[in-house]
Scaffold this motif. Structure first.
Motif, PDB file in Angstrom:
ATOM      1  N   UNK A 180       0.868  -1.129  -0.063  1.00  0.00           N
ATOM      2  CA  UNK A 180      -0.046  -0.061  -0.005  1.00  0.00           C
ATOM      3  C   UNK A 180       1.018   1.255   0.030  1.00  0.00           C
ATOM      4  N   UNK A 181       0.270   2.492  -0.515  1.00  0.00           N
ATOM      5  CA  UNK A 181       0.956   3.458  -0.635  1.00  0.00           C
ATOM      6  C   UNK A 181       0.913   4.307   0.922  1.00  0.00           C
ATOM      7  N   UNK A 183      -0.080   5.590   4.374  1.00  0.00           N
ATOM      8  CA  UNK A 183      -1.343   5.685   5.100  1.00  0.00           C
ATOM      9  C   UNK A 183      -2.140   6.780   5.137  1.00  0.00           C
ATOM     10  N   UNK A 184      -3.401   6.797   4.567  1.00  0.00           N
ATOM     11  CA  UNK A 184      -4.257   7.881   4.786  1.00  0.00           C
ATOM     12  C   UNK A 184      -4.334   8.779   3.644  1.00  0.00           C
ATOM     13  N   UNK A 185      -3.638   8.430   2.411  1.00  0.00           N
ATOM     14  CA  UNK A 185      -3.339   9.310   1.397  1.00  0.00           C
ATOM     15  C   UNK A 185      -4.583   8.887   0.571  1.00  0.00           C
ATOM     16  N   UNK A 186      -4.827   9.831  -0.405  1.00  0.00           N
ATOM     17  CA  UNK A 186      -5.912   9.493  -1.270  1.00  0.00           C
ATOM     18  C   UNK A 186      -5.844   8.294  -2.301  1.00  0.00           C
ATOM     19  N   UNK A 187      -4.315   8.297  -2.828  1.00  0.00           N
ATOM     20  CA  UNK A 187      -4.056   7.288  -3.721  1.00  0.00           C
ATOM     21  C   UNK A 187      -4.176   5.999  -3.049  1.00  0.00           C
ATOM     22  N   UNK A 188      -3.588   5.777  -1.653  1.00  0.00           N
ATOM     23  CA  UNK A 188      -3.609   4.516  -1.284  1.00  0.00           C
ATOM     24  C   UNK A 188      -4.882   4.105  -0.748  1.00  0.00           C
ATOM     25  N   UNK A 189      -5.684   5.151   0.008  1.00  0.00           N
ATOM     26  CA  UNK A 189      -7.101   4.524   0.138  1.00  0.00           C
ATOM     27  C   UNK A 189      -7.913   4.227  -1.164  1.00  0.00           C
ATOM     28  N   UNK A 190      -8.109   5.037  -2.252  1.00  0.00           N
ATOM     29  CA  UNK A 190      -8.751   4.722  -3.203  1.00  0.00           C
ATOM     30  C   UNK A 190      -8.286   3.546  -4.148  1.00  0.00           C
ATOM     31  N   UNK A 205      -9.257 -15.085  -6.561  1.00  0.00           N
ATOM     32  CA  UNK A 205      -8.111 -14.291  -6.268  1.00  0.00           C
ATOM     33  C   UNK A 205      -8.351 -13.847  -4.689  1.00  0.00           C
ATOM     34  N   UNK A 206      -7.246 -13.904  -3.960  1.00  0.00           N
ATOM     35  CA  UNK A 206      -7.093 -13.289  -2.535  1.00  0.00           C
ATOM     36  C   UNK A 206      -6.202 -12.549  -2.016  1.00  0.00           C
ATOM     37  N   UNK A 207      -6.234 -11.512  -1.099  1.00  0.00           N
ATOM     38  CA  UNK A 207      -5.148 -10.711  -0.712  1.00  0.00           C
ATOM     39  C   UNK A 207      -4.476 -11.494   0.512  1.00  0.00           C
ATOM     40  N   UNK A 208      -3.467 -12.055   0.657  1.00  0.00           N
ATOM     41  CA  UNK A 208      -2.977 -12.791   1.681  1.00  0.00           C
ATOM     42  C   UNK A 208      -2.203 -12.112   2.633  1.00  0.00           C
ATOM     43  N   UNK A 209      -1.458 -10.907   2.117  1.00  0.00           N
ATOM     44  CA  UNK A 209      -0.453 -10.114   2.914  1.00  0.00           C
ATOM     45  C   UNK A 209      -0.895  -8.636   2.572  1.00  0.00           C
ATOM     46  N   UNK A 210      -0.835  -7.779   3.325  1.00  0.00           N
ATOM     47  CA  UNK A 210      -1.164  -6.283   3.027  1.00  0.00           C
ATOM     48  C   UNK A 210      -0.358  -5.466   3.872  1.00  0.00           C
ATOM     49  N   UNK A 211       0.537  -4.411   3.633  1.00  0.00           N
ATOM     50  CA  UNK A 211       1.106  -3.346   4.561  1.00  0.00           C
ATOM     51  C   UNK A 211       1.487  -2.515   3.692  1.00  0.00           C
ATOM     52  N   UNK A 212       1.877  -1.103   4.284  1.00  0.00           N
ATOM     53  CA  UNK A 212       2.363   0.046   3.575  1.00  0.00           C
ATOM     54  C   UNK A 212       3.950   0.005   3.222  1.00  0.00           C
ATOM     55  N   UNK A 213       4.091   0.327   1.979  1.00  0.00           N
ATOM     56  CA  UNK A 213       5.611   0.704   1.725  1.00  0.00           C
ATOM     57  C   UNK A 213       5.820   1.963   1.388  1.00  0.00           C
ATOM     58  N   UNK A 214       4.826   2.920   1.759  1.00  0.00           N
ATOM     59  CA  UNK A 214       4.975   4.396   1.778  1.00  0.00           C
ATOM     60  C   UNK A 214       5.163   5.019   0.402  1.00  0.00           C
ATOM     61  N   UNK A 241       1.180  -3.515  -6.139  1.00  0.00           N
ATOM     62  CA  UNK A 241       1.977  -2.554  -5.559  1.00  0.00           C
ATOM     63  C   UNK A 241       1.159  -1.073  -5.909  1.00  0.00           C
ATOM     64  N   UNK A 242       0.627  -0.140  -4.996  1.00  0.00           N
ATOM     65  CA  UNK A 242       0.064   0.899  -5.192  1.00  0.00           C
ATOM     66  C   UNK A 242       0.719   1.893  -6.083  1.00  0.00           C
ATOM     67  N   UNK A 243       2.346   1.768  -6.156  1.00  0.00           N
ATOM     68  CA  UNK A 243       2.988   2.333  -7.259  1.00  0.00           C
ATOM     69  C   UNK A 243       4.037   1.763  -7.826  1.00  0.00           C
ATOM     70  N   UNK A 244       4.843   2.073  -8.864  1.00  0.00           N
ATOM     71  CA  UNK A 244       5.827   1.418  -9.606  1.00  0.00           C
ATOM     72  C   UNK A 244       7.083   1.387  -8.844  1.00  0.00           C
ATOM     73  N   UNK A 245       7.493   2.293  -7.903  1.00  0.00           N
ATOM     74  CA  UNK A 245       8.643   2.300  -7.154  1.00  0.00           C
ATOM     75  C   UNK A 245       8.663   1.125  -6.253  1.00  0.00           C
ATOM     76  N   UNK A 246       7.451   0.866  -5.480  1.00  0.00           N
ATOM     77  CA  UNK A 246       7.349  -0.401  -4.690  1.00  0.00           C
ATOM     78  C   UNK A 246       7.513  -1.471  -5.089  1.00  0.00           C
ATOM     79  N   UNK A 247       6.718  -1.636  -6.444  1.00  0.00           N
ATOM     80  CA  UNK A 247       7.023  -2.871  -7.116  1.00  0.00           C
ATOM     81  C   UNK A 247       8.377  -3.167  -7.492  1.00  0.00           C
ATOM     82  N   UNK A 248       9.233  -2.011  -7.671  1.00  0.00           N
ATOM     83  CA  UNK A 248      10.565  -2.183  -8.351  1.00  0.00           C
ATOM     84  C   UNK A 248      11.411  -2.765  -7.238  1.00  0.00           C
ATOM     85  N   UNK A 249      11.211  -2.120  -5.998  1.00  0.00           N
ATOM     86  CA  UNK A 249      11.679  -2.626  -4.734  1.00  0.00           C
ATOM     87  C   UNK A 249      11.368  -4.118  -4.565  1.00  0.00           C
TER      88      UNK A 249
END
Ligand code: GYE
Length: 338
Positions: A180-181, A183-190, A205-214, A241-249
């Protein structure tokens, strides 16, 4: 000896003093005029607009491109831009907005870190008669007249598109880890909301893990490493991933764990930044849902219209698409502007 009593400086009140003072005033006026002169090509008599912009930070490739777009466009139009980088802290944004109010700028624009926490400072801007434009992210306030318009993407739709793409690539069967992006930001929530709504059509399809990578690459890697080490780690075969950078990490973490991104773990993310295109070309990332950061032209169009007393819609949605790994070529990467 003080300058005022120096023989080279005229006596206070003397005719020569008055002439010197007048000359100095003309020079000072010229210096001020230089700053507030209309840009070349502007209608004569037009004054330079002064805009205060509070940027949330520099957390991602998207943000870097967004900042550049805003600065370049202000330059191009001869707008005096007071730019402040909040380094990811909402308090810094609030402080910057207060300082713009004190400086009596013509307009304030900002990309709010989170949705909440803006009511008071926006009321202060309204009281001072300074109009506010939201770019990129939305705010939650009780009075919608506290801002003129919100220019940015439909994040719910982006999340939905990411789920659709993941469903296609996994045949509707996936054990998903979600980064997730902020916490509390519009793009992460939406984005989460849109992704989950679309997922409801796919019982496999199931989400088995979820946490913020900011929204940060290093944090995305770190959090994904922890996902892989967790008891569910071995079952994870998809990443949202809520954005590309976190996916690349995360892709780095997947490779470091001896797995194949794009094969053992199918990854989708959002933004469409340059490095994501390279990862798609390398078949490590399956899709990147476009989120266009080049908001500068739209922002200053709106500000110019408002300054001329024209009406602008309360919501301006950026038009965007989806990129998939099979469409990406080296030539396409060359043509990307961010
Ligand atoms: O997707 C992410 C950035 O608010 C749309 O913030 C923006 C998001 C973008 O840091 O990369």
């Amino acid at each position: 000896m003080s300058l005022f009593r120096s023989p080279r400086f005229p006596r206070l009140g003397s005719p020569r003093w008055e002439a010197t003072a007048a000359a100095l005033a003309v020079l000072a006026g010229a210096a001020c005029a230089k700053q507030n002169d209309p840009p070349p090509g502007a209608a004569s008599g037009a004054r330079r607009l002064v805009v205060g912009f509070s940027q949330v930070g520099a957390e991602s490739g998207w943000r870097t491109a967004n900042t550049k777009s805003i600065k370049d466009e202000a330059d191009k139009r001869g707008v005096t831009l007071k730019f402040s980088d909040a380094q990811g802290e909402q308090e810094n944004q609030i402080r910057a907005i207060r300082s713009f109010i004190q400086q009596k700028v013509d307009f304030i624009a900002f990309s709010p870190k989170t949705e909440d926490g803006w009511q008071a400072v926006l009321e202060e801007a309204k009281k001072a008669g300074i109009r506010v434009v939201l770019t990129d992210r939305a705010v939650r306030v009780t009075d919608s007249t506290l801002y003129e318009t919100f220019i940015g993407s439909d994040f719910i739709e982006e999340g939905r598109r990411a789920a659709e793409c993941l469903a296609k690539r996994t045949g509707g069967k996936a054990m998903i880890a979600e980064l997730q992006g902020t916490p509390g930001s519009a793009p992460a929530l939406d984005r989460k909301k849109g992704f989950e709504a679309e997922l409801a059509h796919y019982p496999g399809m199931t989400i088995v893990k979820s946490a913020s990578g900011n929204f940060e690459r290093a944090k995305g890697k770190e959090v994904f490493e922890a996902f892989l080490r967790s008891p569910e780690g071995a079952r994870i075969n998809a990443l949202f991933a809520h954005n590309d950078d976190m996916a690349l990490g995360a892709i780095q973490a997947i490779e470091a764990a001896g797995k194949r991104p794009g094969v053992d773990i199918v990854a989708v993310s959002i933004d469409g930044v340059h490095d994501a295109f390279q990862a798609m070309l390398d078949k490590k990332l399956s899709c990147s849902v476009e989120c266009n950061p080049l908001l500068g032209p739209q922002l200053f169009d709106v500000i110019e219209k408002l300054s001329q007393g024209q009406h602008v819609p309360k919501r301006i949605v950026t038009q965007e698409g989806v990129f998939t790994a099979d469409q990406v070529t080296a030539d396409l990467i060359q043509s990307r502007r961010y």
